[in-house]
Every structure is written in C-alpha cells, then in structure tokens.
Design an enzyme around this catalytic site. Structure first.
Site, PDB file in Angstrom:
ATOM      1  N   ASP A  79     -19.603 -18.108  -1.519  1.00 39.61           N
ATOM      2  CA  ASP A  79     -20.999 -18.565  -1.465  1.00 39.61           C
ATOM      3  C   ASP A  79     -21.639 -18.730  -2.840  1.00 39.61           C
ATOM      4  O   ASP A  79     -21.221 -18.134  -3.825  1.00 39.61           O
ATOM      5  CB  ASP A  79     -21.854 -17.614  -0.610  1.00 39.61           C
ATOM      6  CG  ASP A  79     -21.820 -16.172  -1.109  1.00 39.61           C
ATOM      7  OD1 ASP A  79     -20.736 -15.703  -1.532  1.00 39.61           O
ATOM      8  OD2 ASP A  79     -22.872 -15.517  -1.095  1.00 39.61           O
ATOM      9  N   GLU A 136     -21.424 -13.370   0.308  1.00 38.01           N
ATOM     10  CA  GLU A 136     -21.361 -12.094  -0.425  1.00 38.01           C
ATOM     11  C   GLU A 136     -22.712 -11.732  -1.020  1.00 38.01           C
ATOM     12  O   GLU A 136     -23.098 -10.570  -1.040  1.00 38.01           O
ATOM     13  CB  GLU A 136     -20.301 -12.180  -1.532  1.00 38.01           C
ATOM     14  CG  GLU A 136     -20.021 -10.834  -2.212  1.00 38.01           C
ATOM     15  CD  GLU A 136     -21.102 -10.393  -3.180  1.00 38.01           C
ATOM     16  OE1 GLU A 136     -21.426  -9.194  -3.195  1.00 38.01           O
ATOM     17  OE2 GLU A 136     -21.645 -11.237  -3.912  1.00 38.01           O
ATOM     18  N   GLU A 137     -23.438 -12.745  -1.506  1.00 43.49           N
ATOM     19  CA  GLU A 137     -24.636 -12.464  -2.309  1.00 43.49           C
ATOM     20  C   GLU A 137     -25.681 -11.632  -1.567  1.00 43.49           C
ATOM     21  O   GLU A 137     -26.357 -10.823  -2.178  1.00 43.49           O
ATOM     22  CB  GLU A 137     -25.270 -13.779  -2.814  1.00 43.49           C
ATOM     23  CG  GLU A 137     -24.399 -14.536  -3.820  1.00 43.49           C
ATOM     24  CD  GLU A 137     -24.249 -13.810  -5.163  1.00 43.49           C
ATOM     25  OE1 GLU A 137     -24.902 -12.773  -5.379  1.00 43.49           O
ATOM     26  OE2 GLU A 137     -23.449 -14.296  -5.981  1.00 43.49           O
ATOM     27  N   ARG A 176     -11.138   0.828 -12.294  1.00 42.75           N
ATOM     28  CA  ARG A 176     -11.194   2.295 -12.336  1.00 42.75           C
ATOM     29  C   ARG A 176     -10.976   2.839 -10.932  1.00 42.75           C
ATOM     30  O   ARG A 176     -11.244   2.143  -9.947  1.00 42.75           O
ATOM     31  CB  ARG A 176     -12.521   2.789 -12.898  1.00 42.75           C
ATOM     32  CG  ARG A 176     -13.693   2.678 -11.936  1.00 42.75           C
ATOM     33  CD  ARG A 176     -15.020   2.953 -12.628  1.00 42.75           C
ATOM     34  NE  ARG A 176     -15.080   4.263 -13.256  1.00 42.75           N
ATOM     35  CZ  ARG A 176     -15.491   5.381 -12.643  1.00 42.75           C
ATOM     36  NH1 ARG A 176     -15.877   5.350 -11.391  1.00 42.75           N
ATOM     37  NH2 ARG A 176     -15.527   6.534 -13.286  1.00 42.75           N
ATOM     38  N   HIS A 362     -25.619 -14.896 -12.411  1.00 50.94           N
ATOM     39  CA  HIS A 362     -26.926 -15.211 -11.799  1.00 50.94           C
ATOM     40  C   HIS A 362     -27.889 -15.850 -12.805  1.00 50.94           C
ATOM     41  O   HIS A 362     -29.089 -15.873 -12.575  1.00 50.94           O
ATOM     42  CB  HIS A 362     -27.572 -13.966 -11.154  1.00 50.94           C
ATOM     43  CG  HIS A 362     -26.786 -13.427  -9.991  1.00 50.94           C
ATOM     44  ND1 HIS A 362     -27.358 -12.657  -8.998  1.00 50.94           N
ATOM     45  CD2 HIS A 362     -25.498 -13.562  -9.654  1.00 50.94           C
ATOM     46  CE1 HIS A 362     -26.424 -12.323  -8.105  1.00 50.94           C
ATOM     47  NE2 HIS A 362     -25.279 -12.865  -8.497  1.00 50.94           N
TER      48      HIS A 362
HETATM   49 ZN   LIG Z   1     -23.614 -12.603  -7.432  1.00 52.53          ZN
HETATM   50 ZN   LIG Z   2     -20.413 -12.464  -7.283  1.00 59.38          ZN
END
Ligand SMILES: [Zn+2]
Ligand SMILES: [Zn+2]
Length: 391
Positions: A79, A136-137, A176, A362
C-alpha cells in the site's frame, strides 16, 4: 551454486521496471487492485500457485519443491500513503495526493524478483509462501490476512519481512532479537467541565486548565513511573475546545499517540494515563471519558530467527555490512501481528545514509533506492535456500 549476491542480478532491470510501475500507480489501503492484479499475474506467469482475496486485496503465492514438509513465509507490503508527491522524475505518482512514500513499491518488487528467480530453480526442498499484504500503513492489512486464515490455509514454520530504512547506508542490514519496532496506541480524553463568561471564571469549571494540567502531568509518566532502561513515548497531538475568545469552554478533547516496545509497558501506559486523568479531574470536580485504542502491537523478533536473518544478510552483503543487534525504532509496523502468530524476524535494509536514499520515510520527497533491489531479493533467495536446504 550461484555466487552470493548474484542470484537476482539479471533481474535488476525487471525489478526496477516493476518498482517504477507500482510507484507511478500508488494505491491506498485495501484499494491495491491494480498492484495485486500485477503481482498475481506475474506469479501466475511463473507457474506459482496464486490465491487472491486473502485480507481483501492481499495475494498469496505458493511454490513447492521436493518432498519436505518445511515451509517459510516471505512478506512484502503493497500500500501507498495519502501524500502529495514532490518528486518530478518520470516514475512520479500519476494519482494526485497518493504516493509510495514508504517504499512498499520496492518491497513488492524485491519479493517479485525473488519469486521469479526461485520459480526457475530447483535449489530448495519445501514450500515457500509469498505473502503480498495490503494496508500496512493503517495497521489493518496483516490482521485482515490473519483473520482470513493466512497461516491455517498456508502454514509456515517461520515468517520474515524486509523494510527499507533511510539513514542506514545503502545495502546494509540491521536486525535484532526482541522488539525492533514499537506498539502504537492512540488515546482520546474528553473533559467535561462547565463553561462560563471569561470574566467570571468562578462560575464555571475551566476544562482548559484541567487539560493543561493533564498534559503537563503526563510527561511524568515516562520520566518518573517507567524504568529508565525501558522505552516509551507519550505525545499529545490535539487540544480541542468548544470555547470562543471571551467564553470559557465547557468541554476539552485531548488526543494523542503513545509508543512502547513491550506489552507490559503498553499496559502500564494505559492504566497510568487513566489514573492521572481521573485524579486531576476529581481534584477539579470535572467528569472525563478516557478512550485508549491499540493500533499496532510491538514487532518482536524471535531469537533464533533474528540470528538466521543476520546470517542470511551476512551471506549476501558481507558480515561487515550487518548489524545483528541494532537499536529498536519507535515507529510501528503491523508485521508485529504476524510475529505474534509465528516465529520470525523483521529486517531493516539501508536505503542510503544521504542523498535521495537518506530522505526519511513518509516524506513527499522520498523514493525507494533501486540500488538495493538486488540485495533485497538476494536476501530472500538465500533465506529460502538456507532454511529449505535440499538434502
Ligand atoms: Zn509507512
Ligand atoms: Zn512501510
């Protein structure tokens, strides 16, 4: 056996082409129709079994070799963001107000590159599950795929994801064991006081004063109630009143965002916040409503799989380019939900320390660095070949 870091070199132009095509046509959460059509079409063309509509616009590809029951999941997100792109290169977004400013175009292209390469090989024994995730955002896509039975229908022993990372040098990896990205929660505090004439404050109950006290007191939450070795952020982002210039308001709404790396700290923030709000409102005789919503769980890498990811990165990039115990970041990622369901790891891949690659995620000037397409796809291939090693 191909040389490390060379598996997908001959697919570079293709990956670059797919990446630019996706970048030009960004789609927001659960609207990734064109992107998922493209992904499904290519997987199908390469003879990979395709499943559509997993989590709305999600796509799953299945590639089997040999007889082993072992399986591995590789996840990319698809997305874009509601940002107006400021770049003017030829692959600039053609959809005004939408932009691939987080590099999910690159993540999709890298996983396609790996899928294309693996579909032509007999170099592993087991099942590869390619997960192309929507949305996802806003933190909803992973959950949508999981509630559509992602891991029940397509079982995986382990699941991995890569995210590009500006500020980390081009082609370097960082991973990690334990938390690598934070939980994100949002809160809304409504304070009901009593409005009055600005010149006669004693006749009301000023919610601005109460709200200001809450904002100030809340900074003691991180500074004075958490172990200094723990990490947390509490940010107020909105302070809304219904007053006017000469009228003390009757109501104040405070909104904000918190980040934390463990469920324990997340619980602590929620209960301590409400206690502070309740105490201050009681002291002033005001009523309150407290709403706390959990949007993202922390992204917590399992120990063995974080080590596998670091070894894989070292095999393709060289050990000197891998940080196996990097510092966590306080941004959030919905891959954390997949890691609650299966062991695995979330890996950061350097998009560049400076120049275009160093531009932060972003940001309207961001672009995914094409130079890392091959190394990212090679990571996927190496991971599959090492985890599903042929006998
Ligand atoms: Zn993002
Ligand atoms: Zn992302």
């Amino acid at each position: 056996m191909p040389k490390p870091n060379g598996y997908t070199r001959n697919l570079f132009q293709k990956m670059r082409q797919w990446r630019h095509d996706i970048h030009r046509h960004p789609e927001l959460a659960f609207e990734e129709n064109r992107t998922s059509n493209m992904v499904a079409g290519l997987l199908d063309e390469w003879g990979i079994e395709v499943h559509r509509g997993i989590g709305s616009t999600g796509v799953v590809g299945i590639l089997r070799r040999g007889t082993s029951a072992r399986s591995i999941g590789l996840r990319a997100d698809m997305d874009a963001l509601g940002i107006r792109e400021q770049n003017d290169f030829p692959h600039r977004s053609v959809h005004e107000g939408k932009m691939h400013a987080c590099g999910h175009d690159g993540h999709t292209a890298m996983l396609l590159g790996a899928a294309c390469h693996l579909s032509r090989q007999d170099s592993f024994d087991g099942t590869v599950v390619f997960v192309f995730q929507p949305a996802e955002e806003h933190g909803e896509g992973a959950r949508a795929m999981l509630s559509d039975g992602l891991f029940e229908r397509f079982p995986v022993d382990q699941i991995y994801a890569i995210h590009n990372f500006p500020s980390l040098e081009t082609g370097f990896f960082a991973v990690r064991a334990g938390p690598i990205m934070a939980a994100e929660d949002n809160f809304e505090i409504t304070i009901d006081g009593a409005g009055c004439h600005a010149a006669m404050p004693h006749l009301g109950r000023d919610p601005i004063l109460i709200g200001a006290e809450i904002v100030m007191a809340m900074q003691s939450l991180v500074a004075r109630t958490l172990n200094p070795m723990e990490h947390a952020v509490v940010s107020f982002t909105e302070f809304i009143t219904n007053g006017t210039i000469n009228v003390v308001p009757g109501q104040v709404i405070l909104r904000g965002d918190t980040r934390s790396l463990t469920p324990e700290v997340q619980d602590h923030i929620e209960t301590t916040m409400e206690r502070i709000v309740a105490g201050i409102c009681a002291a002033h005789g005001a009523d309150y409503r407290f709403n706390y919503r959990r949007n993202f769980v922390p992204t917590i890498n399992t120990v063995a799989e974080a080590a596998i990811a670091a070894q894989t990165a070292a095999a393709v990039a060289g050990a000197a380019r891998v940080a196996g115990d990097t510092r966590p970041v306080m941004t959030s990622e919905d891959f954390g939900y997949m890691l609650q369901a299966r062991p695995g790891a979330y890996v950061l891949l350097g998009n560049g320390a400076e120049g275009v690659g160093g531009c932060s995620l972003h940001n309207p000037a961001y672009d995914f660095n094409d130079e890392i397409l091959t190394i990212g796809a090679d990571f996927w291939v190496e991971l599959v070949q090492s985890q599903l090693r042929s006998a």
